[in-house]
Scaffold this motif. Structure first.
Motif, PDB file in Angstrom:
ATOM      1  N   TYR A 104       0.794  -1.224   0.000  1.00 17.28           N
ATOM      2  CA  TYR A 104       0.000   0.000   0.000  1.00 17.28           C
ATOM      3  C   TYR A 104       0.832   1.283   0.000  1.00 17.28           C
ATOM      4  O   TYR A 104       0.284   2.372  -0.130  1.00 17.28           O
ATOM      5  N   ASN A 107      -4.039   1.652  -3.759  1.00 15.43           N
ATOM      6  CA  ASN A 107      -4.666   0.343  -3.851  1.00 15.43           C
ATOM      7  C   ASN A 107      -5.170   0.185  -5.277  1.00 15.43           C
ATOM      8  O   ASN A 107      -4.806   0.986  -6.151  1.00 15.43           O
ATOM      9  N   GLU A 108      -5.987  -0.825  -5.536  1.00 14.13           N
ATOM     10  CA  GLU A 108      -6.422  -1.088  -6.906  1.00 14.13           C
ATOM     11  C   GLU A 108      -7.360  -0.021  -7.464  1.00 14.13           C
ATOM     12  O   GLU A 108      -7.594   0.040  -8.670  1.00 14.13           O
TER      13      GLU A 108
END
Length: 228
Positions: A55, A89-90
């Protein structure tokens, strides 16, 4: 210019030692050429992305530019050295950074200028779209490199992206930037070619940039999401 180069090398050494046992850094090298209001502008960029964990990541960026006007009084070399930190993050990324911008006139009788730069970076990933905002703290930029922006990008496929940004250059001067990047799979996705067009009262620009990555088999879309 020499001062920034020395600091850049020091940052690489410290970062490499601190993260030797983690995922290796990602390197990118870029060369660009274009016309800024009919004047030649050359770019040399070197970027290191350093993962810390799933992260958090950091980045060291050295961006050098050379404006050639035909007169030593108006020609200059300009560099920006910055260190940026990201939470990601994604679905997106938030980042803050601090750097130094240095302008060195070609005319040795003129003094160099330096400016400390702080910035905020935000990106959201929405399928084939990406939203980007980048705020630069300095009110007056030293060249066309530094600019606050907000915009949207669209991926036609994993290796082809087009983006449109609204940019702020100096004080209240604004303009638009349209860019397209393509990364061919033929060369193991180790390089990309970009075409950039910008418009503004004093910042009309058309140029091409070629980037080389010190890795392979990573799509352009994946690069944009994992490395800024």
């Amino acid at each position: 210019m020499t001062v920034l180069a020395r600091i850049f090398v020091s940052c690489l050494f410290v970062s490499g030692a601190a993260h030797a046992e983690r995922e290796p850094p990602n390197f990118a090298f870029g060369l660009g050429y274009g016309l800024l209001d009919e004047k030649s502008l050359m770019n040399i960029d070197f970027k290191v992305n350093i993962p810390i964990n799933d992260y958090l990541s950091t980045q060291v960026l050295l961006n050098s530019n050379y404006l050639i006007t035909g007169s030593s009084k108006s020609s200059f070399a300009q560099s920006e050295l910055s260190s940026n930190w990201f939470l990601h993050n994604e679905y997106g990324r938030l980042g803050v950074g601090v750097g130094i911008s240095e302008l060195e006139p070609m005319d040795e009788e003129l003094e160099s200028e330096r400016d400390v730069i702080g910035q905020f970076i935000g990106e959201a990933f929405l399928g084939s779209f990406s939203l980007t905002t980048n705020y630069i703290s300095t009110d007056t930029t030293l060249s066309n490199v530094t600019s606050s922006r907000i915009g949207i990008g669209y991926y036609f496929n994993e290796d082809l992206r087009t983006s449109l940004y609204r940019e702020k250059y100096n004080l209240d001067e604004v303009g638009w930037r349209l860019e397209t990047y393509f990364q061919p799979k033929k060369y193991r996705q180790m390089g990309s070619v970009g075409v950039i067009a910008r418009t503004g009262d004093d910042y009309d620009y058309l140029g091409v940039v070629v980037q080389y990555y010190f890795d392979y088999a990573v799509s352009l879309k994946q690069r944009d999401r994992e490395f800024h």
